[in-house]
Design an enzyme around this catalytic site. Structure first.
Site, PDB file in Angstrom:
ATOM      1  N   HIS A 142       0.830  -1.203   0.000  1.00 20.99           N
ATOM      2  CA  HIS A 142       0.000   0.000   0.000  1.00 20.99           C
ATOM      3  C   HIS A 142       0.866   1.254   0.000  1.00 20.99           C
ATOM      4  CE1 HIS A 142      -3.476  -2.529   0.753  1.00 20.99           C
ATOM      5  NE2 HIS A 142      -4.274  -1.469   0.817  1.00 20.99           N
ATOM      6  N   HIS A 191       1.117  -4.044   9.248  1.00 11.11           N
ATOM      7  CA  HIS A 191       2.507  -3.836   8.839  1.00 11.11           C
ATOM      8  C   HIS A 191       3.325  -3.301  10.002  1.00 11.11           C
ATOM      9  CE1 HIS A 191       2.817  -4.608   4.562  1.00 11.11           C
ATOM     10  NE2 HIS A 191       1.699  -3.933   4.324  1.00 11.11           N
TER      11      HIS A 191
END
Length: 231
Positions: A142, A191
């Protein structure tokens, strides 16, 4: 004066490219460590309730807003943005810009997938994930693809609009979107911070590299046309 400005812009681009590449290489050691770095753990825990790590901080509407921001870096949204930008370039008779955007984003996607497999870092298990994930962790897809897509689209739009303030505004929007998308991945716990930082570094470096290559090709083409006209 114009030549000085061109050289200054190119120098700044080279500095961003070098900083992004250096930052990514430096962060690889975080991914290869046997245990998560203290920096990664401390930052990730900032977004969770200390009494209940499955609970993100803030009211429910904040959680939903973050999910909306993270969707701006999803494959579906990025493809939509790319198609809109490419059609705009084609309709405004800038096919080179459309091709440049396609090559930059597709190349960024391939690079991200290769880096994930090469580094092979699992997703963090420190906190429960607040979103579904299916790929490896490093670098953040992302964060990286948001940097590639929005920075590239921003650079193309900056060439179309006039005025320094408007150009600065366009690029600022691209940077802010990229940052918000990266932070949203930390908030959702999918993440490590080093994954996101690496994604920003790699994405920015790739976007700048593509811009420099496109600029060099355009300059060479213009030089060739100038020689043809003078012959």
């Amino acid at each position: 004066m114009m030549q000085y400005r061109v050289e200054f812009v190119t120098l700044c681009a080279l500095m961003v490219l070098a900083a992004g590449a250096w930052g990514f290489v430096a962060l690889v050691q975080f991914a290869h460590a046997a245990e998560p770095h203290g920096f990664d753990q401390r930052i990730l825990l900032l977004f969770r309730d200390p009494a209940n790590l499955s609970q993100t901080i803030g009211p429910a509407w904040v959680h939903e807003a973050v999910r909306d921001f993270t969707s701006l870096g999803s494959v579906t949204v990025l493809i939509t943005v790319i198609l809109i930008a490419m059609l705009f370039m084609l309709f405004s008779r800038r096919p080179g810009g459309a091709l440049f955007l396609l090559v930059a984003v597709v190349g960024g996607q391939l690079l991200n997938s290769w880096l994930k497999v090469l580094i092979d870092r699992p997703r963090p298990e420190l906190v429960p994930h607040a979103a579904e994930v299916f790929t490896l962790s490093f670098p953040s897809g992302h964060a990286m693809l948001a940097a590639v897509t929005y920075l590239t689209v921003g650079a193309l739009c900056a060439r179309v609009v006039h005025g320094r303030m408007l150009k600065a505004y366009v690029m600022s929007v691209a940077v802010v979107l990229t940052v918000l998308i990266g932070i949203s991945r930390l908030y959702l716990g999918v993440h490590w911070p080093s994954d996101v930082l690496a994604g920003w570094c790699a994405g920015s470096a790739w976007a700048v590299l593509c811009w420099l290559l496109a600029r060099a090709v355009l300059s060479r083409r213009r030089a060739g046309e100038g020689l043809a006209e003078s012959a």
